[in-house]
Design a protein around this motif. Structure first.
Motif, PDB file in Angstrom:
ATOM      1  N   GLU A   1      -6.006   0.501  -9.795  1.00 39.53           N
ATOM      2  CA  GLU A   1      -4.571   0.217  -9.755  1.00 39.53           C
ATOM      3  C   GLU A   1      -4.288  -1.118  -9.091  1.00 39.53           C
ATOM      4  N   ASN A   2      -4.971  -1.410  -7.991  1.00 36.60           N
ATOM      5  CA  ASN A   2      -4.754  -2.680  -7.301  1.00 36.60           C
ATOM      6  C   ASN A   2      -5.172  -3.859  -8.169  1.00 36.60           C
ATOM      7  N   ILE A   3      -6.253  -3.709  -8.907  1.00 32.84           N
ATOM      8  CA  ILE A   3      -6.710  -4.795  -9.778  1.00 32.84           C
ATOM      9  C   ILE A   3      -5.749  -4.979 -10.947  1.00 32.84           C
ATOM     10  N   GLN A   4      -5.306  -3.887 -11.548  1.00 28.33           N
ATOM     11  CA  GLN A   4      -4.419  -3.976 -12.707  1.00 28.33           C
ATOM     12  C   GLN A   4      -3.038  -4.493 -12.345  1.00 28.33           C
ATOM     13  N   ASN A   5      -2.519  -4.069 -11.203  1.00 28.60           N
ATOM     14  CA  ASN A   5      -1.147  -4.405 -10.843  1.00 28.60           C
ATOM     15  C   ASN A   5      -1.013  -5.696 -10.057  1.00 28.60           C
ATOM     16  N   GLY A   6      -2.104  -6.260  -9.583  1.00 25.07           N
ATOM     17  CA  GLY A   6      -2.028  -7.481  -8.795  1.00 25.07           C
ATOM     18  C   GLY A   6      -1.645  -7.186  -7.358  1.00 25.07           C
ATOM     19  N   ASP A   7      -1.606  -8.233  -6.568  1.00 30.62           N
ATOM     20  CA  ASP A   7      -1.302  -8.101  -5.147  1.00 30.62           C
ATOM     21  C   ASP A   7       0.172  -7.724  -4.951  1.00 30.62           C
ATOM     22  N   PRO A   8       0.436  -6.572  -4.328  1.00 28.22           N
ATOM     23  CA  PRO A   8       1.823  -6.147  -4.137  1.00 28.22           C
ATOM     24  C   PRO A   8       2.627  -7.095  -3.255  1.00 28.22           C
ATOM     25  N   GLY A   9       1.965  -7.709  -2.277  1.00 23.35           N
ATOM     26  CA  GLY A   9       2.657  -8.669  -1.413  1.00 23.35           C
ATOM     27  C   GLY A   9       3.133  -9.877  -2.192  1.00 23.35           C
ATOM     28  N   LEU A  10       2.291 -10.371  -3.096  1.00 24.30           N
ATOM     29  CA  LEU A  10       2.693 -11.516  -3.916  1.00 24.30           C
ATOM     30  C   LEU A  10       3.799 -11.149  -4.894  1.00 24.30           C
ATOM     31  N   ARG A  11       3.723  -9.933  -5.434  1.00 21.45           N
ATOM     32  CA  ARG A  11       4.802  -9.489  -6.330  1.00 21.45           C
ATOM     33  C   ARG A  11       6.129  -9.406  -5.576  1.00 21.45           C
ATOM     34  N   ALA A  12       6.093  -8.858  -4.373  1.00 22.15           N
ATOM     35  CA  ALA A  12       7.317  -8.748  -3.565  1.00 22.15           C
ATOM     36  C   ALA A  12       7.837 -10.137  -3.196  1.00 22.15           C
ATOM     37  N   PHE A  13       6.927 -11.048  -2.868  1.00 20.64           N
ATOM     38  CA  PHE A  13       7.336 -12.414  -2.533  1.00 20.64           C
ATOM     39  C   PHE A  13       7.952 -13.098  -3.755  1.00 20.64           C
ATOM     40  N   GLY A  14       7.372 -12.861  -4.920  1.00 23.42           N
ATOM     41  CA  GLY A  14       7.941 -13.409  -6.152  1.00 23.42           C
ATOM     42  C   GLY A  14       9.337 -12.880  -6.395  1.00 23.42           C
TER      43      GLY A  14
ATOM     44  N   ASP B   1      11.210  -4.228   3.274  1.00 25.86           N
ATOM     45  CA  ASP B   1      10.900  -2.815   3.003  1.00 25.86           C
ATOM     46  C   ASP B   1       9.626  -2.668   2.174  1.00 25.86           C
ATOM     47  N   GLU B   2       9.490  -3.524   1.161  1.00 23.55           N
ATOM     48  CA  GLU B   2       8.301  -3.445   0.314  1.00 23.55           C
ATOM     49  C   GLU B   2       7.039  -3.812   1.093  1.00 23.55           C
ATOM     50  N   MET B   3       7.120  -4.792   1.970  1.00 17.89           N
ATOM     51  CA  MET B   3       5.959  -5.174   2.769  1.00 17.89           C
ATOM     52  C   MET B   3       5.593  -4.063   3.749  1.00 17.89           C
ATOM     53  N   SER B   4       6.595  -3.410   4.314  1.00 18.63           N
ATOM     54  CA  SER B   4       6.338  -2.291   5.220  1.00 18.63           C
ATOM     55  C   SER B   4       5.689  -1.134   4.458  1.00 18.63           C
ATOM     56  N   LEU B   5       6.202  -0.848   3.289  1.00 20.82           N
ATOM     57  CA  LEU B   5       5.629   0.211   2.444  1.00 20.82           C
ATOM     58  C   LEU B   5       4.190  -0.133   2.072  1.00 20.82           C
TER      59      LEU B   5
ATOM     60  N   THR C   1      -1.621   0.640   2.439  1.00 19.06           N
ATOM     61  CA  THR C   1      -2.937   0.089   2.770  1.00 19.06           C
ATOM     62  C   THR C   1      -3.599   0.902   3.870  1.00 19.06           C
ATOM     63  N   ASP C   2      -2.827   1.287   4.880  1.00 15.24           N
ATOM     64  CA  ASP C   2      -3.371   2.121   5.952  1.00 15.24           C
ATOM     65  C   ASP C   2      -3.878   3.456   5.412  1.00 15.24           C
TER      66      ASP C   2
END
Length: 119
Positions: free
Chosen positions: A39-52, A65-69, A74-75
């Protein structure tokens, strides 16, 4: 003497059942790690998506909120990988485990790097 033998056999049967349950849990953890990795490989980095999204005009609170989630996710994934590694160690001590799934610096706060999912 027969009572002690019967008790030992019951203890052995219980230990064997626990071992089988542990192997099943380990298999499930391995599947979870594989699924999360794909899922992480297919969807890309969630942090970069949120920043975009933030750059495209999303609310700053949404980004926060997205970065906190993502941090919480990740934890949870790291905890799952740690459980997987612990299970590998326990099973390998019985001679039936396989090699560890991750490599990780002991002081690293980042998620571990996946080196092999199926050992």
């Amino acid at each position: 003497m027969q009572l002690r033998l019967d008790a030992a056999e019951e203890e052995l049967a219980s230990a064997q059942a626990d071992f089988r349950a542990g192997k099943l849990a380990l298999h499930e953890a391995r599947s979870d790690v594989a699924r999360d990795t794909v899922e992480n490989i297919q969807n890309g980095d969630p942090g970069l998506r949120a920043f975009g999204d933030l750059l495209r005009g999303a609310e700053p609170s949404t980004f926060s909120d997205e970065m906190s989630l993502q941090g919480s996710l990740t934890d949870a994934q790291t905890a799952s990988i740690d459980e997987f590694d612990a299970g590998q160690v326990l099973l390998s001590s019985t001679g039936t485990g396989s090699r560890s799934c991750t490599t990780r610096s002991p002081n690293s706060a980042r998620p571990p790097r996946i080196t092999s999912l199926f050992g």
